[in-house]
Design a protein around this motif. Structure first.
Motif, PDB file in Angstrom:
ATOM      1  N   ASP A  92      65.823  85.055  60.990  1.00 11.93           N
ATOM      2  CA  ASP A  92      64.863  84.265  60.208  1.00 11.93           C
ATOM      3  C   ASP A  92      65.279  84.214  58.747  1.00 11.93           C
ATOM      4  N   ARG A  93      65.713  85.385  58.246  1.00 10.79           N
ATOM      5  CA  ARG A  93      66.082  85.472  56.832  1.00 10.79           C
ATOM      6  C   ARG A  93      67.284  84.580  56.520  1.00 10.79           C
ATOM      7  N   ARG A  94      68.220  84.539  57.480  1.00 10.82           N
ATOM      8  CA  ARG A  94      69.402  83.706  57.267  1.00 10.82           C
ATOM      9  C   ARG A  94      69.069  82.217  57.363  1.00 10.82           C
ATOM     10  N   CYS A  95      68.156  81.908  58.285  1.00  6.55           N
ATOM     11  CA  CYS A  95      67.866  80.496  58.561  1.00  6.55           C
ATOM     12  C   CYS A  95      66.840  79.915  57.594  1.00  6.55           C
ATOM     13  N   ALA A  96      65.952  80.758  57.085  1.00  8.99           N
ATOM     14  CA  ALA A  96      64.894  80.230  56.222  1.00  8.99           C
ATOM     15  C   ALA A  96      65.279  80.401  54.760  1.00  8.99           C
ATOM     16  N   GLU A  97      64.838  79.471  53.944  1.00  9.72           N
ATOM     17  CA  GLU A  97      65.045  79.663  52.514  1.00  9.72           C
ATOM     18  C   GLU A  97      64.129  80.796  52.052  1.00  9.72           C
ATOM     19  N   ASP A  98      64.449  81.362  50.904  1.00  7.44           N
ATOM     20  CA  ASP A  98      63.748  82.558  50.443  1.00  7.44           C
ATOM     21  C   ASP A  98      62.234  82.344  50.338  1.00  7.44           C
ATOM     22  N   TYR A  99      61.821  81.178  49.842  1.00  5.97           N
ATOM     23  CA  TYR A  99      60.391  80.886  49.675  1.00  5.97           C
ATOM     24  C   TYR A  99      59.658  80.953  51.013  1.00  5.97           C
ATOM     25  N   VAL A 100      60.233  80.294  52.029  1.00  4.28           N
ATOM     26  CA  VAL A 100      59.605  80.268  53.355  1.00  4.28           C
ATOM     27  C   VAL A 100      59.585  81.673  53.958  1.00  4.28           C
ATOM     28  N   PHE A 101      60.691  82.406  53.793  1.00  4.35           N
ATOM     29  CA  PHE A 101      60.759  83.761  54.357  1.00  4.35           C
ATOM     30  C   PHE A 101      59.700  84.662  53.718  1.00  4.35           C
ATOM     31  N   GLN A 102      59.527  84.521  52.412  1.00  2.00           N
ATOM     32  CA  GLN A 102      58.499  85.327  51.737  1.00  2.00           C
ATOM     33  C   GLN A 102      57.099  84.958  52.215  1.00  2.00           C
ATOM     34  N   LEU A 103      56.880  83.648  52.435  1.00  2.00           N
ATOM     35  CA  LEU A 103      55.579  83.209  52.959  1.00  2.00           C
ATOM     36  C   LEU A 103      55.321  83.843  54.324  1.00  2.00           C
ATOM     37  N   ILE A 104      56.345  83.785  55.193  1.00  3.48           N
ATOM     38  CA  ILE A 104      56.209  84.311  56.557  1.00  3.48           C
ATOM     39  C   ILE A 104      55.975  85.822  56.548  1.00  3.48           C
ATOM     40  N   THR A 105      56.746  86.547  55.741  1.00 12.88           N
ATOM     41  CA  THR A 105      56.633  88.011  55.748  1.00 12.88           C
ATOM     42  C   THR A 105      55.322  88.492  55.114  1.00 12.88           C
ATOM     43  N   ASN A 106      54.909  87.839  54.032  1.00  9.08           N
ATOM     44  CA  ASN A 106      53.630  88.220  53.412  1.00  9.08           C
ATOM     45  C   ASN A 106      52.480  87.966  54.374  1.00  9.08           C
ATOM     46  N   ALA A 107      52.549  86.818  55.063  1.00 13.25           N
ATOM     47  CA  ALA A 107      51.502  86.489  56.033  1.00 13.25           C
ATOM     48  C   ALA A 107      51.525  87.479  57.201  1.00 13.25           C
ATOM     49  N   ALA A 108      52.730  87.943  57.577  1.00 12.84           N
ATOM     50  CA  ALA A 108      52.845  88.899  58.687  1.00 12.84           C
ATOM     51  C   ALA A 108      52.152  90.218  58.335  1.00 12.84           C
ATOM     52  N   LEU A 109      52.244  90.609  57.074  1.00 12.28           N
ATOM     53  CA  LEU A 109      51.566  91.828  56.631  1.00 12.28           C
ATOM     54  C   LEU A 109      50.053  91.679  56.775  1.00 12.28           C
ATOM     55  N   ILE A 110      49.556  90.505  56.410  1.00  9.02           N
ATOM     56  CA  ILE A 110      48.120  90.217  56.574  1.00  9.02           C
ATOM     57  C   ILE A 110      47.746  90.326  58.053  1.00  9.02           C
ATOM     58  N   ALA A 111      48.624  89.772  58.912  1.00  9.00           N
ATOM     59  CA  ALA A 111      48.352  89.781  60.356  1.00  9.00           C
ATOM     60  C   ALA A 111      48.287  91.205  60.907  1.00  9.00           C
ATOM     61  N   VAL A 112      49.205  92.048  60.467  1.00 12.23           N
ATOM     62  CA  VAL A 112      49.234  93.435  60.955  1.00 12.23           C
ATOM     63  C   VAL A 112      47.959  94.176  60.535  1.00 12.23           C
ATOM     64  N   ILE A 113      47.611  94.050  59.265  1.00 14.90           N
ATOM     65  CA  ILE A 113      46.416  94.742  58.758  1.00 14.90           C
ATOM     66  C   ILE A 113      45.160  94.216  59.456  1.00 14.90           C
ATOM     67  N   THR A 114      45.077  92.891  59.586  1.00 14.04           N
ATOM     68  CA  THR A 114      43.906  92.289  60.234  1.00 14.04           C
ATOM     69  C   THR A 114      43.791  92.752  61.682  1.00 14.04           C
ATOM     70  N   SER A 115      44.933  92.776  62.387  1.00 14.57           N
ATOM     71  CA  SER A 115      44.915  93.192  63.796  1.00 14.57           C
ATOM     72  C   SER A 115      44.448  94.633  63.943  1.00 14.57           C
ATOM     73  N   LEU A 116      44.982  95.513  63.117  1.00 16.61           N
ATOM     74  CA  LEU A 116      44.604  96.925  63.198  1.00 16.61           C
ATOM     75  C   LEU A 116      43.110  97.114  62.925  1.00 16.61           C
ATOM     76  N   MET A 117      42.643  96.469  61.856  1.00 15.98           N
ATOM     77  CA  MET A 117      41.233  96.634  61.473  1.00 15.98           C
ATOM     78  C   MET A 117      40.308  95.968  62.487  1.00 15.98           C
TER      79      MET A 117
END
Lengths: 134, 67
Positions: A64-89
């Motif tokens: 993903d990191r290689r294929c996505a530009e940095d902006y998109v990768f940061q969007l995806i990873t930041n959102a993934a952190l939200i998803a993990v926290i939301t799922s756990l809670m």
């Protein structure tokens, strides 16, 4: 193929629908438990499966990191952190809710995958609209 | 992090899409940088600095400097 912002926007719109579907669909019947299933074997299977899947995820994220530009990768990873926290809670609250005693069914694995995907899409939308510095 | 990318782009009379194609990123990424919604990675910041022939600190304002 390069993962553009437009491609990510479209993908997360589809993912949001998939997540909502998983949450609202009727749960399938539970799998039958095998009485003589060795708990150590279960633990071993879970451990090995986790290592395999985590390794696969690391490889996938690198791709993903290689294929996505940095902006998109940061969007995806930041959102993934939200998803993990939301799922756990969500799981903790939903599974231990006093509403379980009043008829609210315990969350199924499908529910939790749905919550994770939907919150990932919502996190992506949030950062896309408000910015990564929000 | 504040930046003067929009001014530098205007000086060259480039659209966001044109600047994006020079930097090999999406127009949305340029828009996000200009509006302060996204701080570019170090490689991209260097790329921007090279394109406009300026130092990084001349383009990006480190608001935490001096703290």
């Amino acid at each position: 193929m390069r993962i553009s912002t437009r491609f990510a926007d479209t993908s997360f719109s589809v993912l949001a629908l998939a997540g909502a579907y998983l949450i609202f669909k009727e749960p399938s019947s539970a799998a039958l438990a095998i009485d003589n299933w060795n708990p150590w074997l279960e633990l071993g299977c879970a451990f090995i499966l986790t290592i395999i899947m985590a390794s696969y995820a690391v490889w996938g994220a690198r791709l993903d990191r290689r294929c996505a530009e940095d902006y998109v990768f940061q969007l995806i990873t930041n959102a993934a952190l939200i998803a993990v926290i939301t799922s756990l809670m969500s799981h903790a609250i939903w599974d231990m809710s006093f509403l379980n005693e009043r008829g609210l069914p315990k969350p199924t694995s499908g529910d939790m995958v749905g919550v994770m995907i939907l919150s990932w899409a919502m996190g992506y939308t949030f950062y896309r609209v408000r910015g990564l510095n929000a | 992090m504040k930046n003067n990318l929009k001014i530098l782009r205007a000086m060259r009379d480039w659209s966001q899409a044109e600047l994006a194609s020079h930097l090999d990123v999406s127009r949305q990424a340029i828009n996000a940088i200009e509006t302060g919604k996204y701080d570019p990675s170090l490689p991209l910041a260097f790329k921007i600095a090279r394109l406009f022939e300026q130092n990084i600190e001349d383009i990006f304002d480190d608001e935490f400097a001096g703290e």
